[in-house]
Design a protein around this motif. Structure first.
Motif, mmCIF file in Angstrom:
data_model
loop_
_atom_site.group_PDB
_atom_site.id
_atom_site.type_symbol
_atom_site.label_atom_id
_atom_site.label_comp_id
_atom_site.label_asym_id
_atom_site.label_seq_id
_atom_site.Cartn_x
_atom_site.Cartn_y
_atom_site.Cartn_z
ATOM 1 N N VAL A 163 -11.415 0.663 8.877
ATOM 2 C CA VAL A 163 -12.024 -0.506 8.239
ATOM 3 C C VAL A 163 -10.963 -1.534 7.859
ATOM 4 N N SER A 164 -9.815 -1.072 7.357
ATOM 5 C CA SER A 164 -8.735 -1.992 6.990
ATOM 6 C C SER A 164 -8.208 -2.735 8.213
ATOM 7 N N GLN A 165 -8.098 -2.036 9.352
ATOM 8 C CA GLN A 165 -7.652 -2.695 10.573
ATOM 9 C C GLN A 165 -8.646 -3.755 11.045
ATOM 10 N N ILE A 166 -9.934 -3.457 10.940
ATOM 11 C CA ILE A 166 -10.956 -4.425 11.354
ATOM 12 C C ILE A 166 -10.911 -5.652 10.444
ATOM 13 N N GLU A 167 -10.782 -5.432 9.135
ATOM 14 C CA GLU A 167 -10.694 -6.558 8.204
ATOM 15 C C GLU A 167 -9.487 -7.431 8.511
ATOM 16 N N SER A 168 -8.352 -6.801 8.763
ATOM 17 C CA SER A 168 -7.144 -7.570 9.068
ATOM 18 C C SER A 168 -7.295 -8.359 10.358
ATOM 19 N N THR A 169 -7.934 -7.767 11.358
ATOM 20 C CA THR A 169 -8.133 -8.468 12.627
ATOM 21 C C THR A 169 -9.042 -9.679 12.462
ATOM 22 N N LEU A 170 -10.157 -9.502 11.759
ATOM 23 C CA LEU A 170 -11.080 -10.619 11.556
ATOM 24 C C LEU A 170 -10.432 -11.724 10.732
ATOM 25 N N ARG A 171 -9.647 -11.341 9.722
ATOM 26 C CA ARG A 171 -8.984 -12.334 8.898
ATOM 27 C C ARG A 171 -7.942 -13.113 9.706
ATOM 28 N N SER A 172 -7.265 -12.415 10.601
ATOM 29 C CA SER A 172 -6.267 -13.091 11.435
ATOM 30 C C SER A 172 -6.928 -14.039 12.429
ATOM 31 N N LEU A 173 -8.082 -13.662 12.965
ATOM 32 C CA LEU A 173 -8.772 -14.525 13.922
ATOM 33 C C LEU A 173 -9.191 -15.840 13.276
ATOM 34 N N THR A 174 -9.627 -15.781 12.010
ATOM 35 C CA THR A 174 -10.020 -17.030 11.342
ATOM 36 C C THR A 174 -8.828 -17.925 11.067
ATOM 37 N N ILE A 201 -7.655 -19.363 15.249
ATOM 38 C CA ILE A 201 -8.578 -19.972 16.214
ATOM 39 C C ILE A 201 -8.336 -21.477 16.255
ATOM 40 N N PRO A 202 -7.984 -22.042 17.413
ATOM 41 C CA PRO A 202 -7.784 -23.491 17.490
ATOM 42 C C PRO A 202 -9.083 -24.251 17.237
ATOM 43 N N GLY A 203 -8.964 -25.416 16.623
ATOM 44 C CA GLY A 203 -10.133 -26.236 16.333
ATOM 45 C C GLY A 203 -10.982 -25.689 15.221
ATOM 46 N N ARG A 204 -10.389 -24.835 14.387
ATOM 47 C CA ARG A 204 -11.179 -24.172 13.357
ATOM 48 C C ARG A 204 -11.756 -25.160 12.350
ATOM 49 N N PHE A 205 -11.018 -26.214 12.008
ATOM 50 C CA PHE A 205 -11.420 -27.080 10.913
ATOM 51 C C PHE A 205 -11.923 -28.440 11.373
ATOM 52 N N ARG A 206 -12.260 -28.564 12.641
ATOM 53 C CA ARG A 206 -12.716 -29.870 13.128
ATOM 54 C C ARG A 206 -14.242 -29.986 13.102
ATOM 55 N N ASP A 207 -14.906 -29.322 14.014
ATOM 56 C CA ASP A 207 -16.344 -29.487 14.163
ATOM 57 C C ASP A 207 -17.130 -28.438 13.380
ATOM 58 N N ALA A 208 -16.622 -27.225 13.322
ATOM 59 C CA ALA A 208 -17.357 -26.134 12.672
ATOM 60 C C ALA A 208 -16.548 -25.592 11.508
ATOM 61 N N GLU A 209 -16.094 -26.478 10.652
ATOM 62 C CA GLU A 209 -15.214 -26.052 9.562
ATOM 63 C C GLU A 209 -15.942 -25.161 8.558
ATOM 64 N N ILE A 210 -17.191 -25.516 8.235
ATOM 65 C CA ILE A 210 -17.933 -24.712 7.266
ATOM 66 C C ILE A 210 -18.250 -23.342 7.838
ATOM 67 N N ALA A 211 -18.608 -23.284 9.121
ATOM 68 C CA ALA A 211 -18.937 -21.995 9.730
ATOM 69 C C ALA A 211 -17.721 -21.067 9.762
ATOM 70 N N SER A 212 -16.579 -21.597 10.184
ATOM 71 C CA SER A 212 -15.385 -20.760 10.260
ATOM 72 C C SER A 212 -14.892 -20.343 8.877
ATOM 73 N N GLU A 213 -14.988 -21.262 7.903
ATOM 74 C CA GLU A 213 -14.581 -20.904 6.548
ATOM 75 C C GLU A 213 -15.562 -19.920 5.922
ATOM 76 N N ALA A 214 -16.833 -20.003 6.298
ATOM 77 C CA ALA A 214 -17.806 -19.030 5.807
ATOM 78 C C ALA A 214 -17.484 -17.632 6.333
ATOM 79 N N ILE A 215 -17.043 -17.547 7.591
ATOM 80 C CA ILE A 215 -16.646 -16.246 8.136
ATOM 81 C C ILE A 215 -15.437 -15.704 7.375
ATOM 82 N N HIS A 216 -14.470 -16.584 7.135
ATOM 83 C CA HIS A 216 -13.275 -16.155 6.411
ATOM 84 C C HIS A 216 -13.622 -15.695 4.991
#
Length: 455
Positions: free
Chosen positions: A39-50, A53-68
Motif C-alpha cells: 500500500v505504501s508503494q502504491i501511495e508513493s507511486t500515485l503521489r509521484s505521478l501527480t 505529469i506534464p500539463g498538470r496545472f493548465r487545463d485540468a488543474e482542479i482534477a489533478s489536484e483533487a487526485i493529489h
C-alpha cells in the motif's frame, strides 16, 4: 413469523450475499494492516505521478489536484488506522525462541520509533482533543490548494477570502495545539509519521523458517545414524574421531555435510572428502555481505556491516539520553521570548495573506507584504531559545523551519522581480521534457498562493 425471519436474515449474512458498510470498512482495514508495504508503494507511486505529469496545472488543474489531495487524505486515513490498531505479538515458543512470523507486528516495522513519532504518538493517545485538532489541521493542509483553485474559479475576491479563512483555521489549530501541549514547540506534522518498512521481511522470514526446518531434519538424521551405531554395538566416541571446529570457521560444503557420518562394513566412520585444489584469484564471499551458517545447528548468523559503515552501524545502536527520556521531556516548555517566537511563527502566514489580500490591486509586485512576512519569520528565529537546554527534537524542528524559509524566494515580490528571470533562464537550458514540467510549475507559482506555502 418473527422467529422464521430471523434465521433467514442470519443465513443471508452468513452466506456473504449482503455485507454492511461497516463490514466492508473492517475488511478494508484488515487488508491495509496485512499489506502495508504494498500500500505504501502504491501511495508513493500515485503521489509521484501527480507531481511529474506534464500539463498538470493548465487545463485540468482542479482534477489533478483533487487526485493529489485524495491520495494524501487516503494516506492520512491509513496512518490513523495504524495508530488505533494494536500491534500483535506472540509468546515465546517452548524451545525458548519467539516465533519469528507471529512476533512481528503486521502493522509496521520492528525498529524503534523516532523521537518525533514518540512525542506525537504520546499526545495523540493522551488527548483526544489533540488528535482531533491535529487531524483537522492535516486535512486543511492537504486540501488548501484545491480549495484555492475552486475559489479562484469564482473570482479573485472569493479566492482571497478562502485563502484568509484557511490561514485563520490553521493558525487557530496551531494555537490550540500549543495550548494543549502546555507551551511546547509545535512539530510538523502534528501526527505521527509512518515509519519506513524494512526491505525483504517476508523473504528473510521464509529463509529463517527453512533453516530451522533443515536444522531439525539434519538433527534427526544424525540421531538415527548414531542410534543404528549403538544397536550394532558401536560407541561413537570410540569409533569416530570428531575434531572440534572453531566457532568462526567457514560453513561446511554440501560434500562435507553429506559425508559426515557413514556406516561401512558394520562400523561407524567418518569420511573426509578431498579438498579442491587452490586456484589463484579465487576468494570466498565476504562475511559482511552474506550471513554465516553454523555447522552444528545450521542456524545463520546475521551479516556484518560494511567496513565503511561501521561507525554509523555502532552509532545507530548507541543509547542516547533522548532515547530514555519520557515523551513529554523531548520538548521543553517555552517561556518568555521563546513563547513569543512560537506565536509569531504561527501568525506569520495569516499576516502575510491578509497583507497580500489588501494589496491585490497592486498585484504581486508590492514589496510591503513580502517584507512584513519575512520580518516576522526572522524575528521569531531571533527570539527563540538558543540556550543549551534546547533538546535535539526542538533543534531539528527549527532546522526544518530554516530550510522552509527558502520558499520565501518563490513568493510575492521577490519572485516577480528576481526569481522569475532565474527560473526562465533555467527552463531554457534544460531538455524540453524537464522544461515543460518547470513551465507547468511556473504557472502554478505565479497564480496560486498555497503553491509556495511552507506549512
Amino acid at each position: 413469523m418473527a422467529s422464521s425471519q430471523a434465521p433467514a436474515a442470519g443465513r443471508a449474512t452468513s452466506n456473504g450475499t449482503r455485507l454492511s458498510p461497516a463490514k466492508w470498512l473492517s475488511a478494508y482495514d484488515d487488508f491495509i494492516a496485512k499489506n502495508l508495504g504494498q500500500v505504501s508503494q502504491i501511495e508513493s507511486t500515485l503521489r509521484s505521478l501527480t507531481y511529474i505529469i506534464p500539463g498538470r496545472f493548465r487545463d485540468a488543474e482542479i482534477a489533478s489536484e483533487a487526485i493529489h489531495s485524495g491520495v494524501q487524505l487516503l494516506s492520512l486515513y491509513h496512518d490513523l488506522l495504524l495508530l488505533r490498531t494494536p500491534s500483535v505479538s506472540s509468546p515465546p515458543t517452548p524451545s525458548g525462541h519467539a516465533s519469528t512470523r507471529a512476533s512481528k507486528s503486521p502493522l509496521g516495522p520492528s525498529q524503534p520509533p523516532s523521537h518525533h513519532t514518540r512525542y506525537t504518538r504520546f499526545w495523540t493517545h493522551k488527548s483526544p482533543f489533540y488528535r482531533r485538532v491535529a487531524i483537522v489541521l492535516q486535512v486543511v493542509r492537504y486540501t488548501e490548494l484545491l480549495c484555492e483553485m475552486a475559489g479562484k474559479r469564482r473570482g479573485e475576491r472569493l479566492r482571497w477570502r478562502v485563502v484568509i479563512l484557511i490561514e485563520a483555521i490553521k493558525a487557530i489549530c496551531q494555537l490550540l495545539l500549543f495550548r494543549i501541549t502546555r507551551g511546547r514547540t509545535l512539530l510538523t506534522p502534528a501526527l505521527p509519521v509512518r515509519q519506513p518498512l524494512p526491505e525483504n521481511d517476508d523473504e528473510e522470514e521464509e529463509e529463517e523458517e527453512e533453516e530451522i526446518n533443515q536444522a531439525g531434519r539434519t538433527a534427526g538424521a544424525h540421531g538415527s545414524a548414531i542410534g543404528e551405531g549403538k544397536e550394532n554395538g558401536l560407541v561413537p566416541s570410540q569409533k569416530t574421531s570428531i575434531s572440534p571446529q572453531p566457532p568462526l570457521s567457514p560453513p561446511l560444503s554440501p560434500l562435507q555435510a553429506s559425508a559426515e557420518l557413514v556406516v561401512e562394513d558394520g562400523q561407524l566412520s567418518t569420511l573426509t572428502p578431498p579438498s579442491p585444489p587452490s586456484t589463484i584469484g579465487q576468494s570466498s564471499p565476504a562475511s559482511h555481505t552474506k550471513g554465516w551458517t553454523m555447522p552444528r545447528t545450521k542456524m545463520s548468523m546475521p551479516p556484518l556491516p560494511q567496513p565503511g559503515d561501521i561507525s554509523s552501524y555502532l552509532l545507530s545502536r548507541v543509547l542516547t539520553a533522548d532515547d530514555i527520556k519520557p515523551a513529554t521531556k523531548l520538548l521543553n516548555q517555552l517561556h518568555g521570548s521563546a513563547q513569543v517566537a512560537e506565536i509569531l511563527h504561527i501568525l506569520t502566514p495569516l499576516v502575510y495573506a491578509i497583507a497580500l489580500a489588501r494589496s491585490r490591486e497592486k498585484g504581486r509586485t508590492s514589496w510591503a507584504p513580502w517584507l512584513a512576512g519575512l520580518a516576522m519569520e526572522c524575528a521569531a528565529r531571533q527570539l527563540r531559545d538558543h540556550s543549551l537546554r534546547t533538546t535535539s527534537l526542538e533543534r531539528e524542528e527549527w532546522s526544518r523551519r530554516g530550510w522552509a524559509m527558502g520558499w520565501w524566494t518563490m513568493r510575492g515580490a521577490f519572485y516577480e522581480h528576481v526569481m522569475k528571470g532565474v527560473v526562465g533562464g533555467v527552463r531554457s537550458r534544460v531538455p524540453s521534457f524537464v522544461g515543460g514540467i518547470i513551465e507547468d510549475y511556473e504557472y502554478l507559482w505565479e497564480n496560486y498562493y498555497f503553491s509556495t506555502s511552507p506549512q
